[in-house]
Design a protein around this motif. Structure first.
Motif, PDB file in Angstrom:
ATOM      1  N   LEU A  49       0.831  -1.202   0.000  1.00 14.74           N
ATOM      2  CA  LEU A  49       0.000   0.000   0.000  1.00 14.74           C
ATOM      3  C   LEU A  49       0.865   1.252   0.000  1.00 14.74           C
ATOM      4  CD1 LEU A  49      -2.730  -1.251   2.432  1.00 14.74           C
ATOM      5  CD2 LEU A  49      -3.191  -0.308   0.164  1.00 14.74           C
ATOM      6  N   TYR A  50       1.894   1.272   0.837  1.00  8.62           N
ATOM      7  CA  TYR A  50       2.781   2.436   0.879  1.00  8.62           C
ATOM      8  C   TYR A  50       3.428   2.649  -0.489  1.00  8.62           C
ATOM      9  CZ  TYR A  50       6.097   5.963   2.058  1.00  8.62           C
ATOM     10  OH  TYR A  50       6.782   7.152   2.063  1.00  8.62           O
ATOM     11  N   ALA A  51       3.971   1.589  -1.063  1.00  9.82           N
ATOM     12  CA  ALA A  51       4.666   1.709  -2.348  1.00  9.82           C
ATOM     13  C   ALA A  51       3.738   2.191  -3.456  1.00  9.82           C
ATOM     14  CB  ALA A  51       5.286   0.365  -2.730  1.00  9.82           C
ATOM     15  N   ASN A  52       2.509   1.730  -3.476  1.00  7.38           N
ATOM     16  CA  ASN A  52       1.616   2.042  -4.580  1.00  7.38           C
ATOM     17  C   ASN A  52       0.697   3.238  -4.336  1.00  7.38           C
ATOM     18  OD1 ASN A  52       2.606   0.046  -6.259  1.00  7.38           O
ATOM     19  ND2 ASN A  52       1.251  -1.492  -5.409  1.00  7.38           N
ATOM     20  N   VAL A  53       0.580   3.684  -3.089  1.00  8.12           N
ATOM     21  CA  VAL A  53      -0.323   4.796  -2.797  1.00  8.12           C
ATOM     22  C   VAL A  53       0.434   6.001  -2.224  1.00  8.12           C
ATOM     23  CG1 VAL A  53      -2.380   5.518  -1.501  1.00  8.12           C
ATOM     24  CG2 VAL A  53      -2.215   3.164  -2.360  1.00  8.12           C
ATOM     25  N   CYS A  54       1.278   5.774  -1.247  1.00  7.61           N
ATOM     26  CA  CYS A  54       1.869   6.873  -0.477  1.00  7.61           C
ATOM     27  C   CYS A  54       3.202   7.382  -1.019  1.00  7.61           C
ATOM     28  CB  CYS A  54       2.079   6.433   0.972  1.00  7.61           C
ATOM     29  SG  CYS A  54       0.628   5.670   1.712  1.00  7.61           S
ATOM     30  N   CYS A  57       4.077  10.663  -3.206  1.00 12.07           N
ATOM     31  CA  CYS A  57       4.238  11.991  -2.601  1.00 12.07           C
ATOM     32  C   CYS A  57       5.282  11.997  -1.484  1.00 12.07           C
ATOM     33  CB  CYS A  57       2.905  12.483  -2.037  1.00 12.07           C
ATOM     34  SG  CYS A  57       1.646  12.733  -3.304  1.00 12.07           S
ATOM     35  N   HIS A  58       5.239  10.993  -0.619  1.00 10.35           N
ATOM     36  CA  HIS A  58       6.127  10.975   0.548  1.00 10.35           C
ATOM     37  C   HIS A  58       7.472  10.328   0.240  1.00 10.35           C
ATOM     38  CE1 HIS A  58       3.074  12.555   3.238  1.00 10.35           C
ATOM     39  NE2 HIS A  58       2.205  11.743   2.640  1.00 10.35           N
ATOM     40  N   LEU A  59       7.627   9.806  -0.960  1.00 12.55           N
ATOM     41  CA  LEU A  59       8.844   9.200  -1.508  1.00 12.55           C
ATOM     42  C   LEU A  59       9.164   7.849  -0.880  1.00 12.55           C
ATOM     43  CD1 LEU A  59      11.007  12.386  -2.104  1.00 12.55           C
ATOM     44  CD2 LEU A  59       9.344  11.285  -3.620  1.00 12.55           C
ATOM     45  N   ASP A  60      10.071   7.138  -1.528  1.00 10.17           N
ATOM     46  CA  ASP A  60      10.301   5.729  -1.207  1.00 10.17           C
ATOM     47  C   ASP A  60      10.809   5.460   0.198  1.00 10.17           C
ATOM     48  OD1 ASP A  60      12.736   6.925  -1.934  1.00 10.17           O
ATOM     49  OD2 ASP A  60      13.571   5.035  -2.646  1.00 10.17           O
ATOM     50  N   LYS A  61      11.517   6.388   0.782  1.00 11.12           N
ATOM     51  CA  LYS A  61      12.053   6.193   2.133  1.00 11.12           C
ATOM     52  C   LYS A  61      11.347   7.085   3.148  1.00 11.12           C
ATOM     53  CE  LYS A  61      16.533   4.639   0.544  1.00 11.12           C
ATOM     54  NZ  LYS A  61      16.666   4.936  -0.871  1.00 11.12           N
ATOM     55  N   VAL A  66       9.491  18.732  -1.289  1.00 10.97           N
ATOM     56  CA  VAL A  66       8.980  20.083  -1.459  1.00 10.97           C
ATOM     57  C   VAL A  66       9.173  20.418  -2.928  1.00 10.97           C
ATOM     58  CG1 VAL A  66       9.258  22.510  -0.837  1.00 10.97           C
ATOM     59  CG2 VAL A  66       9.558  20.744   0.900  1.00 10.97           C
ATOM     60  N   GLY A  67       8.153  20.955  -3.523  1.00 17.23           N
ATOM     61  CA  GLY A  67       8.209  21.315  -4.939  1.00 17.23           C
ATOM     62  C   GLY A  67       6.893  21.969  -5.297  1.00 17.23           C
ATOM     63  N   ALA A  68       6.098  21.270  -6.103  1.00 11.41           N
ATOM     64  CA  ALA A  68       4.773  21.781  -6.460  1.00 11.41           C
ATOM     65  C   ALA A  68       3.868  21.818  -5.241  1.00 11.41           C
ATOM     66  CB  ALA A  68       4.156  20.907  -7.541  1.00 11.41           C
ATOM     67  N   GLY A  69       4.253  21.121  -4.212  1.00  9.89           N
ATOM     68  CA  GLY A  69       3.533  21.107  -2.943  1.00  9.89           C
ATOM     69  C   GLY A  69       4.496  20.732  -1.846  1.00  9.89           C
ATOM     70  N   HIS A  70       3.994  20.658  -0.626  1.00  8.21           N
ATOM     71  CA  HIS A  70       4.822  20.226   0.512  1.00  8.21           C
ATOM     72  C   HIS A  70       4.296  18.878   0.973  1.00  8.21           C
ATOM     73  CE1 HIS A  70       7.184  20.339   4.175  1.00  8.21           C
ATOM     74  NE2 HIS A  70       6.091  19.998   4.830  1.00  8.21           N
ATOM     75  N   TYR A  71       5.151  17.866   0.913  1.00  6.07           N
ATOM     76  CA  TYR A  71       4.797  16.514   1.300  1.00  6.07           C
ATOM     77  C   TYR A  71       5.645  16.169   2.518  1.00  6.07           C
ATOM     78  CZ  TYR A  71       3.125  16.922  -3.424  1.00  6.07           C
ATOM     79  OH  TYR A  71       2.500  17.375  -4.555  1.00  6.07           O
ATOM     80  N   PRO A  72       5.057  16.182   3.694  1.00 10.40           N
ATOM     81  CA  PRO A  72       5.828  16.004   4.922  1.00 10.40           C
ATOM     82  C   PRO A  72       6.595  14.685   4.962  1.00 10.40           C
ATOM     83  CG  PRO A  72       3.576  16.646   5.415  1.00 10.40           C
ATOM     84  CD  PRO A  72       3.635  16.348   3.956  1.00 10.40           C
ATOM     85  N   ALA A  73       7.746  14.739   5.582  1.00 11.53           N
ATOM     86  CA  ALA A  73       8.526  13.521   5.795  1.00 11.53           C
ATOM     87  C   ALA A  73       7.801  12.644   6.806  1.00 11.53           C
ATOM     88  CB  ALA A  73       9.918  13.873   6.302  1.00 11.53           C
ATOM     89  N   LEU A  74       7.751  11.379   6.522  1.00 13.41           N
ATOM     90  CA  LEU A  74       7.203  10.412   7.469  1.00 13.41           C
ATOM     91  C   LEU A  74       8.333   9.753   8.255  1.00 13.41           C
ATOM     92  CD1 LEU A  74       4.505   8.825   5.149  1.00 13.41           C
ATOM     93  CD2 LEU A  74       4.237  10.653   6.834  1.00 13.41           C
ATOM     94  N   ALA A  75       9.546   9.857   7.743  1.00 12.03           N
ATOM     95  CA  ALA A  75      10.724   9.292   8.406  1.00 12.03           C
ATOM     96  C   ALA A  75      10.982  10.037   9.712  1.00 12.03           C
ATOM     97  CB  ALA A  75      11.938   9.391   7.489  1.00 12.03           C
ATOM     98  N   LYS A  76      11.179   9.270  10.765  1.00 10.69           N
ATOM     99  CA  LYS A  76      11.481   9.823  12.094  1.00 10.69           C
ATOM    100  C   LYS A  76      10.494  10.938  12.465  1.00 10.69           C
ATOM    101  CE  LYS A  76      16.299   8.605  11.651  1.00 10.69           C
ATOM    102  NZ  LYS A  76      17.675   9.052  11.544  1.00 10.69           N
ATOM    103  N   ASN A  77       9.227  10.677  12.250  1.00 10.32           N
ATOM    104  CA  ASN A  77       8.196  11.682  12.465  1.00 10.32           C
ATOM    105  C   ASN A  77       7.517  11.472  13.817  1.00 10.32           C
ATOM    106  OD1 ASN A  77       5.782  13.217  12.410  1.00 10.32           O
ATOM    107  ND2 ASN A  77       5.761  13.162  10.172  1.00 10.32           N
ATOM    108  N   LYS A  78       7.714  12.402  14.726  1.00 13.75           N
ATOM    109  CA  LYS A  78       7.137  12.331  16.078  1.00 13.75           C
ATOM    110  C   LYS A  78       5.609  12.416  16.057  1.00 13.75           C
ATOM    111  CE  LYS A  78      11.050  12.497  18.465  1.00 13.75           C
ATOM    112  NZ  LYS A  78      11.556  11.352  19.157  1.00 13.75           N
ATOM    113  N   ASN A  79       5.031  13.001  15.007  1.00  8.89           N
ATOM    114  CA  ASN A  79       3.576  13.095  14.917  1.00  8.89           C
ATOM    115  C   ASN A  79       2.904  11.737  14.754  1.00  8.89           C
ATOM    116  OD1 ASN A  79       3.511  15.908  15.128  1.00  8.89           O
ATOM    117  ND2 ASN A  79       3.778  16.162  12.930  1.00  8.89           N
ATOM    118  N   TYR A 115       2.641   0.128   9.018  1.00 10.76           N
ATOM    119  CA  TYR A 115       3.884   0.066   8.244  1.00 10.76           C
ATOM    120  C   TYR A 115       4.688   1.354   8.421  1.00 10.76           C
ATOM    121  CZ  TYR A 115       7.118  -0.157   4.356  1.00 10.76           C
ATOM    122  OH  TYR A 115       8.269  -0.140   3.600  1.00 10.76           O
ATOM    123  N   VAL A 116       4.033   2.486   8.243  1.00 10.30           N
ATOM    124  CA  VAL A 116       4.721   3.772   8.353  1.00 10.30           C
ATOM    125  C   VAL A 116       5.229   3.990   9.776  1.00 10.30           C
ATOM    126  CG1 VAL A 116       4.381   6.272   8.242  1.00 10.30           C
ATOM    127  CG2 VAL A 116       3.496   4.823   6.425  1.00 10.30           C
TER     128      VAL A 116
END
Length: 137
Positions: A49-54, A57-61, A66-79, A115-116
């Motif tokens: 699901l992560y590979a094919n959906v997320c 925008c959030h990239l493979d790792k 940041v570019g056309a939009g802001h896609y927050p990092a999920l890596a080491k994310n305290k939220n 997974y995330v």
């Protein structure tokens, strides 16, 4: 059709790949990537699901972009510490994130959230359940 018309070399292969349907109701391209068909995603486990959906925008790792939009990092994310937060985002969206959970079962939402929360430098062990997702839905 004039004799000077030529199809792109990958055109026929792409058309054949688009027609290669699997029993699960999805189709695979020549690289083996599975595309969901219809109103729901067909992937069952969090990694798929992560590979094919997320990851688009959030990239493979999970590093975000940041570019056309802001896609927050999920890596080491305290939220992500509280499992209800990512469940709510997946189900209902926020800002530029669409409510992709509307196209997933409760089990699928739980799988991708777990997974995330356990990958990309995250180590949150309290797993989200399908019932948790149902309660938020």
């Amino acid at each position: 059709m004039s004799s000077s018309f030529k199809r792109p070399s990958g055109f026929i292969a792409a058309m054949a790949a688009a027609m290669a349907f699997t029993a699960a109701g999805a189709f695979a391209d020549s690289a083996g990537v599975t595309f969901s068909q219809g109103d729901n995603f067909t992937e069952k486990d969090g990694a798929a699901l992560y590979a094919n959906v997320c990851a688009a925008c959030h990239l493979d790792k999970g590093q975000g972009a940041v570019g056309a939009g802001h896609y927050p990092a999920l890596a080491k994310n305290k939220n992500l510490e509280a499992g209800g937060y990512p469940v709510t985002l997946v189900l209902h969206g926020q800002n530029g994130m669409p409510p992709v959970g509307q196209m997933m079962s409760d089990d699928q939402v739980a799988a991708v959230v777990n997974y995330v929360r356990t990958h990309f430098g995250n180590d949150y062990k309290d797993a989200v359940t399908a019932q948790d997702v149902k309660d938020v839905r």
